[in-house]
Write a protein that holds these residues in place. Structure first.
Motif, PDB file in Angstrom:
ATOM      1  N   ALA A 161      -0.580   3.241  -5.128  1.00 48.18           N
ATOM      2  CA  ALA A 161       0.081   3.619  -3.786  1.00 48.18           C
ATOM      3  C   ALA A 161      -0.724   4.434  -2.937  1.00 48.18           C
ATOM      4  CB  ALA A 161       1.446   3.611  -3.837  1.00 48.18           C
ATOM      5  N   GLY A 162      -1.264   5.400  -3.468  1.00 45.63           N
ATOM      6  CA  GLY A 162      -2.050   6.329  -2.727  1.00 45.63           C
ATOM      7  C   GLY A 162      -1.183   7.376  -2.199  1.00 45.63           C
ATOM      8  N   ASP A 213      -5.312  14.553  -2.293  1.00 45.11           N
ATOM      9  CA  ASP A 213      -5.425  13.342  -1.612  1.00 45.11           C
ATOM     10  C   ASP A 213      -6.282  12.556  -2.588  1.00 45.11           C
ATOM     11  OD1 ASP A 213      -3.664  13.030   0.494  1.00 45.11           O
ATOM     12  OD2 ASP A 213      -5.227  13.143   2.093  1.00 45.11           O
ATOM     13  N   ALA A 232      -5.868   8.851  -4.859  1.00 44.97           N
ATOM     14  CA  ALA A 232      -6.633   7.666  -4.365  1.00 44.97           C
ATOM     15  C   ALA A 232      -5.725   7.446  -2.946  1.00 44.97           C
ATOM     16  CB  ALA A 232      -6.767   6.635  -5.206  1.00 44.97           C
ATOM     17  N   ALA A 233      -5.670   8.495  -1.959  1.00 50.59           N
ATOM     18  CA  ALA A 233      -4.734   8.193  -0.973  1.00 50.59           C
ATOM     19  C   ALA A 233      -5.485   7.191   0.183  1.00 50.59           C
ATOM     20  CB  ALA A 233      -4.703   9.531  -0.065  1.00 50.59           C
ATOM     21  N   TYR A 234      -6.844   6.961  -0.057  1.00 53.56           N
ATOM     22  CA  TYR A 234      -7.446   5.964   0.794  1.00 53.56           C
ATOM     23  C   TYR A 234      -6.885   4.546   0.789  1.00 53.56           C
ATOM     24  CZ  TYR A 234     -10.071   4.602  -3.134  1.00 53.56           C
ATOM     25  OH  TYR A 234     -10.492   4.250  -4.562  1.00 53.56           O
ATOM     26  N   HIS A 235      -6.077   4.436  -0.432  1.00 50.98           N
ATOM     27  CA  HIS A 235      -5.278   3.033  -0.452  1.00 50.98           C
ATOM     28  C   HIS A 235      -4.136   3.067   0.683  1.00 50.98           C
ATOM     29  CE1 HIS A 235      -7.161   1.116  -3.875  1.00 50.98           C
ATOM     30  NE2 HIS A 235      -6.968   2.374  -4.587  1.00 50.98           N
ATOM     31  N   TRP A 236      -3.341   4.155   0.874  1.00 46.49           N
ATOM     32  CA  TRP A 236      -2.410   4.321   1.902  1.00 46.49           C
ATOM     33  C   TRP A 236      -3.239   4.252   3.409  1.00 46.49           C
ATOM     34  CZ3 TRP A 236      -0.736   8.605   4.994  1.00 46.49           C
ATOM     35  CH2 TRP A 236       0.395   8.394   5.768  1.00 46.49           C
ATOM     36  N   TYR A 237      -4.048   5.106   3.343  1.00 46.15           N
ATOM     37  CA  TYR A 237      -4.788   5.099   4.758  1.00 46.15           C
ATOM     38  C   TYR A 237      -5.305   3.508   5.015  1.00 46.15           C
ATOM     39  CZ  TYR A 237      -4.690  10.159   4.785  1.00 46.15           C
ATOM     40  OH  TYR A 237      -4.142  11.473   4.964  1.00 46.15           O
ATOM     41  N   ASP A 238      -5.933   3.116   4.021  1.00 47.90           N
ATOM     42  CA  ASP A 238      -6.467   1.617   4.598  1.00 47.90           C
ATOM     43  C   ASP A 238      -5.391   0.850   5.013  1.00 47.90           C
ATOM     44  OD1 ASP A 238      -8.945   2.525   3.743  1.00 47.90           O
ATOM     45  OD2 ASP A 238      -8.950   1.260   1.893  1.00 47.90           O
ATOM     46  N   SER A 239      -4.421   0.980   4.428  1.00 48.24           N
ATOM     47  CA  SER A 239      -3.262   0.109   4.853  1.00 48.24           C
ATOM     48  C   SER A 239      -2.573   0.067   6.218  1.00 48.24           C
ATOM     49  CB  SER A 239      -1.987   0.140   3.803  1.00 48.24           C
ATOM     50  OG  SER A 239      -1.331   1.139   3.970  1.00 48.24           O
ATOM     51  N   PHE A 267     -14.967   3.818   0.187  1.00 46.29           N
ATOM     52  CA  PHE A 267     -14.220   4.346  -1.023  1.00 46.29           C
ATOM     53  C   PHE A 267     -14.254   3.473  -2.082  1.00 46.29           C
ATOM     54  CE2 PHE A 267     -13.190   6.993   2.471  1.00 46.29           C
ATOM     55  CZ  PHE A 267     -13.646   8.073   2.149  1.00 46.29           C
TER      56      PHE A 267
END
Lengths: 288, 217
Positions: free
Chosen positions: A84-85, B59, B63-70, B213
């Motif tokens: 989820a990040g 972050d 792997a916060a980039y998954h959230w940012y990418d969305s 990323f």
């Protein structure tokens, strides 16, 4: 109308190359994106989200260029992935506060309904939830702004059967009620047996089978089993792939009537295949 | 939708708040600063490190980039959002440090009020310098690789300083002292720091917008 249109998409990551000449995902249906681990499913979804940039080709999502500088198309889509990040120590309430401002069509009542359905404690930290609850929360976030397109990357991986069933059930409710499009990548084909309308097979970065209606796909294939001597004739040519242990064989045919005719009255058993049967036999048979 | 930039900054503050227990260690910095008010600038940098860069490291590990990418935001907005967050933390750190130094100075009698402006402007400039160097490095290369660059920069600084003899350094002290009393030069440090951050932001964003990323195929 197509929710996703891909043309001549190319992406190279190290020694891996993804190549999708043409792929159209119809709006209002569930399309299953099946492939083994490392087939390129996640790469494709990250290209759709503009998290990776294509080397060549075009991607249109809901009629808008997904590779350009305008991210507004993402207001109408949601993403549910295996990761989820979110920071593990952030509470669910905080994650909601972080996500909500980005979606003008956020429906708080809808979110609360889903929260109650999943019995989520919003004061809990994300890391304190079980894997299943985490997925339920992510799905609630994803559905609360009524997306037109839901991109899901291995959403049911590592979930127990009960949670998976509930997860898929909810998805079906939404698809029926809101006409949402779902693009669901998975290697758990039994999930797609239940919910998918269309299927795409991906193998080693290439389309093994283009978009095909699931029922039609299953309907035109048969798993056939019989005595090994049946394989001596032309019937063998009708099998995409088979395994023979000397006593008998088991294989997949995509032209059952022809196989039946070539069997020439010799006895054999047959059954409808699952998506897994079809995928495995296509991969092993190396045929398109 | 409100400005996505503010929503991004707000999300960083929410995440920072969730890290409050982890960041308690940085309260130690405030305590040390209380005892040594002359370490004002170091305190500002430490607070920046403790908040901005700790958050970036968390972050990345999540792997916060998954959230940012969305999210419906551009890469440039994400990048600018991190800078805005850093500047806000810096703007918060400077008066906080100043207040601590003033209280400490009055209590312990160690703080010279004539150095107030010098400390403030130097703290601001060092904070800006640190942000403009470490923020793009961390965002583009990741926390682990950025740390190596950080080490190289410090080694280069120490090597440079060690090449100057001790006598020369002592000789420079009156010059530094007079500089710290030059109001014009001190005021110049404020826009200079801001320009440094802006330059770093625009150069860094051009690279960050092309960055991919990658964690899985």
């Amino acid at each position: 109308m197509n929710a996703i249109e891909i043309r001549n998409l190319e992406k190279k990551l190290g020694s891996f190359r993804l190549s999708l000449p043409r792929l159209d995902i119809p709006e209002g249906f569930v399309t299953g994106f099946i492939g083994e681990n490392g087939a390129g499913k996640t790469t494709t979804i990250r290209l759709l989200l503009n998290g990776l940039f294509p080397d060549a080709g075009e991607i249109l999502i809901l009629g808008k260029d997904a590779t350009g500088k305008d991210p507004s198309f993402k207001k109408s889509i949601s993403y549910v992935g295996d990761t989820a990040g979110f920071l593990p120590m952030v509470t669910l309430e905080q994650i909601k506060s972080m996500t909500r401002p980005f979606y003008p069509q956020w429906d708080e009542a809808e979110f609360q309904k889903l929260r109650n359905r999943f019995d989520l404690d919003m004061k809990k930290q994300f890391k304190k939830l079980s894997r299943g609850q985490q997925k339920q929360f992510i799905l609630a976030l994803a559905l609360a702004h009524h997306p037109r397109l839901l991109l899901m990357d291995e959403p049911t991986a590592n979930l127990d059967p009960l949670i998976r069933q509930d997860f898929l059930g909810l998805l079906q409710d939404y698809i029926t009620r809101e006409g949402m499009t779902v693009f669901l990548s998975s290697h758990i084909t039994s999930d797609l047996d239940k919910v998918a309308d269309y299927i795409v097979f991906l193998h080693k970065g290439r389309l093994l089978m283009e978009l095909t209606a699931k029922d039609e796909l299953i309907d035109r294939h048969r798993i056939v089993k019989g005595d090994s001597e049946l394989l001596s004739g032309a019937a063998r040519e009708q099998l995409l792939n088979f395994s023979d242990n000397g006593f008998g064989f088991s294989g997949l045919t995509r032209d059952f009537e022809r196989f039946q005719a070539l069997a020439d009255g010799r006895p054999f058993a047959y059954d409808l295949p699952t998506l897994e049967d079809i995928f495995i036999n296509y991969v092993k048979g190396g045929k398109q | 939708m409100k400005s996505p930039l503010f929503a991004l900054v707000k999300s960083d503050f929410i995440k920072l708040y969730s890290l409050r227990r982890t960041l308690l260690i940085f309260l130690l910095v405030l305590f040390i600063l209380f005892l040594s008010p002359q370490m004002f600038s170091a305190g500002v940098v430490m607070l920046l490190y403790g908040s901005v860069f700790t958050l970036l490291a968390y972050d990345q590990s999540a792997a916060a980039y998954h959230w940012y990418d969305s999210l419906p935001v551009t890469r440039r907005q994400i990048f600018f959002g991190k800078y805005l967050f850093g500047i806000l933390i810096l703007l918060f750190s400077c008066p906080l440090m100043l207040a601590i130094c003033l209280v400490a100075g009055k209590t312990l009698g160690k703080f010279d009020p004539s150095f107030l402006l010098a400390n403030l402007s130097l703290g601001w400039f060092l904070g800006c310098f640190f942000l403009s160097l470490m923020l793009p490095l961390t965002l583009i290369l990741g926390s682990v690789k950025a740390r190596y660059f950080n080490m190289i920069i410090y080694i280069a600084l120490f090597a440079g300083l060690s090449s100057v003899s001790g006598a020369d350094l002592i000789g420079l002290l009156p010059v530094i002292g007079s500089l710290s009393q030059n109001l014009f030069l001190l005021c110049l440090l404020v826009p200079a720091g801001l320009i440094l951050v802006l330059l770093s932001c625009f150069i860094g964003s051009a690279i960050y917008c092309r960055k991919e990323f990658i964690d899985a195929i």
